[in-house]
Design a protein around this motif. Sequence first.
Motif, PDB file in Angstrom:
ATOM      1  N   MET A  75     -39.903   5.844 -11.625  1.00 31.56           N
ATOM      2  CA  MET A  75     -39.886   5.333 -10.164  1.00 31.56           C
ATOM      3  C   MET A  75     -41.292   5.624  -9.534  1.00 31.56           C
ATOM      4  O   MET A  75     -41.789   4.789  -8.977  1.00 31.56           O
ATOM      5  CB  MET A  75     -38.985   6.156  -9.221  1.00 31.56           C
ATOM      6  N   GLU A  76     -42.019   6.627  -9.844  1.00 30.77           N
ATOM      7  CA  GLU A  76     -43.161   7.094  -9.507  1.00 30.77           C
ATOM      8  C   GLU A  76     -44.140   6.156  -9.941  1.00 30.77           C
ATOM      9  O   GLU A  76     -44.973   5.636  -9.232  1.00 30.77           O
ATOM     10  CB  GLU A  76     -43.750   8.454  -9.909  1.00 30.77           C
ATOM     11  N   ASP A  77     -44.284   5.926 -11.394  1.00 34.71           N
ATOM     12  CA  ASP A  77     -45.381   5.312 -11.906  1.00 34.71           C
ATOM     13  C   ASP A  77     -45.315   3.787 -11.484  1.00 34.71           C
ATOM     14  O   ASP A  77     -46.049   3.016 -11.680  1.00 34.71           O
ATOM     15  CB  ASP A  77     -45.630   5.288 -13.378  1.00 34.71           C
ATOM     16  N   SER A  78     -44.047   3.308 -11.360  1.00 31.77           N
ATOM     17  CA  SER A  78     -43.629   1.770 -11.088  1.00 31.77           C
ATOM     18  C   SER A  78     -44.249   1.524  -9.615  1.00 31.77           C
ATOM     19  O   SER A  78     -43.940   0.375  -9.327  1.00 31.77           O
ATOM     20  CB  SER A  78     -42.279   1.391 -11.426  1.00 31.77           C
ATOM     21  N   GLY A  79     -44.480   2.277  -8.865  1.00 26.17           N
ATOM     22  CA  GLY A  79     -44.718   2.228  -7.689  1.00 26.17           C
ATOM     23  C   GLY A  79     -43.284   2.184  -6.496  1.00 26.17           C
ATOM     24  O   GLY A  79     -43.534   2.032  -5.612  1.00 26.17           O
ATOM     25  N   SER A  80     -42.216   2.414  -7.257  1.00 31.50           N
ATOM     26  CA  SER A  80     -41.095   2.213  -6.304  1.00 31.50           C
ATOM     27  C   SER A  80     -40.917   3.213  -5.319  1.00 31.50           C
ATOM     28  O   SER A  80     -40.600   2.794  -4.124  1.00 31.50           O
ATOM     29  CB  SER A  80     -39.906   2.232  -7.287  1.00 31.50           C
ATOM     30  N   LEU A 313     -32.173   1.870 -17.096  1.00 30.28           N
ATOM     31  CA  LEU A 313     -32.265   0.773 -17.662  1.00 30.28           C
ATOM     32  C   LEU A 313     -32.476  -0.466 -16.595  1.00 30.28           C
ATOM     33  O   LEU A 313     -33.339  -1.254 -16.929  1.00 30.28           O
ATOM     34  CB  LEU A 313     -30.675   0.276 -18.238  1.00 30.28           C
ATOM     35  N   SER A 314     -32.002  -0.362 -15.330  1.00 32.99           N
ATOM     36  CA  SER A 314     -32.388  -1.244 -14.287  1.00 32.99           C
ATOM     37  C   SER A 314     -33.695  -1.421 -13.852  1.00 32.99           C
ATOM     38  O   SER A 314     -34.305  -2.396 -13.545  1.00 32.99           O
ATOM     39  CB  SER A 314     -31.382  -1.133 -13.226  1.00 32.99           C
ATOM     40  N   LEU A 315     -34.452  -0.194 -13.754  1.00 33.46           N
ATOM     41  CA  LEU A 315     -35.677  -0.063 -13.349  1.00 33.46           C
ATOM     42  C   LEU A 315     -36.516  -0.760 -14.373  1.00 33.46           C
ATOM     43  O   LEU A 315     -37.467  -1.335 -14.258  1.00 33.46           O
ATOM     44  CB  LEU A 315     -36.082   1.420 -13.295  1.00 33.46           C
ATOM     45  N   LEU A 316     -36.356  -0.377 -15.647  1.00 31.78           N
ATOM     46  CA  LEU A 316     -36.873  -0.975 -16.695  1.00 31.78           C
ATOM     47  C   LEU A 316     -36.882  -2.622 -16.633  1.00 31.78           C
ATOM     48  O   LEU A 316     -37.969  -3.226 -17.148  1.00 31.78           O
ATOM     49  CB  LEU A 316     -36.667  -0.390 -18.115  1.00 31.78           C
ATOM     50  N   ALA A 317     -35.564  -3.097 -16.514  1.00 30.71           N
ATOM     51  CA  ALA A 317     -35.437  -4.523 -16.512  1.00 30.71           C
ATOM     52  C   ALA A 317     -36.254  -5.319 -15.221  1.00 30.71           C
ATOM     53  O   ALA A 317     -36.733  -6.374 -15.570  1.00 30.71           O
ATOM     54  CB  ALA A 317     -33.900  -4.737 -16.379  1.00 30.71           C
ATOM     55  N   ILE A 318     -36.209  -4.595 -14.334  1.00 32.57           N
ATOM     56  CA  ILE A 318     -36.863  -5.259 -13.111  1.00 32.57           C
ATOM     57  C   ILE A 318     -38.392  -5.029 -12.656  1.00 32.57           C
ATOM     58  O   ILE A 318     -39.160  -5.560 -12.154  1.00 32.57           O
ATOM     59  CB  ILE A 318     -35.908  -5.061 -11.830  1.00 32.57           C
ATOM     60  N   SER A 319     -38.683  -3.838 -13.107  1.00 38.42           N
ATOM     61  CA  SER A 319     -40.167  -3.271 -12.849  1.00 38.42           C
ATOM     62  C   SER A 319     -40.886  -2.645 -14.191  1.00 38.42           C
ATOM     63  O   SER A 319     -42.052  -2.122 -13.852  1.00 38.42           O
ATOM     64  CB  SER A 319     -40.115  -2.054 -11.720  1.00 38.42           C
ATOM     65  N   GLY A 320     -40.234  -2.622 -15.501  1.00 40.46           N
ATOM     66  CA  GLY A 320     -40.828  -2.412 -16.648  1.00 40.46           C
ATOM     67  C   GLY A 320     -42.401  -2.997 -16.897  1.00 40.46           C
ATOM     68  O   GLY A 320     -43.238  -2.339 -17.392  1.00 40.46           O
ATOM     69  N   ARG A 321     -42.355  -4.166 -16.514  1.00 42.52           N
ATOM     70  CA  ARG A 321     -43.703  -4.768 -16.763  1.00 42.52           C
ATOM     71  C   ARG A 321     -44.832  -4.326 -15.754  1.00 42.52           C
ATOM     72  O   ARG A 321     -45.992  -4.553 -16.011  1.00 42.52           O
ATOM     73  CB  ARG A 321     -43.475  -6.296 -16.477  1.00 42.52           C
TER      74      ARG A 321
END
Length: 484
Positions: A75-80, A313-321
Amino acid sequence: MGLLGILIGLGLLIWLAFRGWSILLLAPAAALIAALLSGEPLLAHWTQTFMLSAAQFIAQFFPIFLLGALFGKLMEDSGSVTSIADFMVEKLGEKRAILAVVLAGAIVTYGGVSLFVAFFVLAPMAMALFRAAAIPRRLMPAAIALGTSTFTMSALPGTPAIQNAIPMPFFGTTPFAAPGLGIIASIIMLGFGLWWLARAEAKARRAGEGFGDDAGDAAELAAADPVVRERATTAHEFDPAEISHGERSPSKPPILQAALPLVVVVLVNVLMSFVVLPRLDTSFLGLPEWGSTSLTAVGGVWSVIVALFAAILSLLAISGRRLPTLRATIDAGANAAVLPAVSVASLVGFGAVVAALPAFGLVREWVLSIEGGPLVSLAIATNILSALTGSASGGLTIALDALGATYMKLAAEQGIDPALLHRVAVIGAGTLDSLPHNGAVVTLLAVCGSTHGKSYFDIVMVGIVGALIALSGVIVLGSMFGSF
């Protein structure tokens, strides 16, 4: 000599831990000192009491430490987390700066983000917001603590915090134990804390006190401070040293994408607790190869594990890139779980040795003889042990390891719902754990570039006084109306 040995061992543990010594060495050393002065076998207590109890704690709760730390780092590194915090600032603005910080902290921690991740992300945002609003920087730690370390940790039903998970195997409860009482306690903590901070802000404005000096790169310095790290890892489930590892996304996700994984945590937790697990045939758990356990004992932990895993899993799916270095982020999140889990397990091992000593019978008798009934004595026991260890999770586990079965027996005899015991125990553990030597307090002050002298009194008011008022309310209402 037995009781004196317990006091000497505990005193050394507290004193040296506060000075930054590793709890991994202090806990067994303090336990052996207590055993030695009690005339008990040292090696047997180390390998058969201390280690078995520590290992049991890790076996029960390490999956939550692991997934919680990993989810927080993602959550931190994805900027969420930053996106959610910025959204709250945008909607509430400078005029409601304190409320923005509190609610941002509450949202991310109730959604499963580690407390320490929230500290390091919220502090820079709060510093900019407080500076623009001319609110004293000394109030920052209390505002962040109110949102991250009070009602979302111990009272709000369904919180995935490790403190809310610990009573479940002992009392056969779910993360949503006593939901009505938990909501009332949350309202009391939040309402009292906001009132106090608004009062402090108004008083500062009347005195002409502004933001004060800039703290510079306090968050980065705190993450690299080995003393902060040693104190922090016994308090919560994330190793601050891993904050700087990995790489943050240069862009933030839209607010709905940022918040979706938090919603997944809550919804999956509800579904697992009340829909999925009750319908499963888990009779096989009673077999010896599965530890002769039951769904009642493990269901609550399973619910939190699946909720956190689904959120990842949901975080990787929507923000993993968005993650520049996915593997480095995942490694940092996984590594961040290890030292906190082993540190708290060591505290639990210390408590197990103390509870096994003959002199502990005197302590047990004193706790159970406290007037006011089981709810009052349970609240006092968790308060005292969390205060002494500087760890809500450590103190809570020690208390329930030693007295959990006794309280379940008393509950059966007196018609007390175990869910009520659960909520009282968790809120009790989350009050006096915020004494000056608590790792979360030390870390928060360091991250905000403040000191105990400047900011601790306000932390006491929002983190201890408000929680004690809420705890008293839960005990009174629970005694009158039972669990609801």
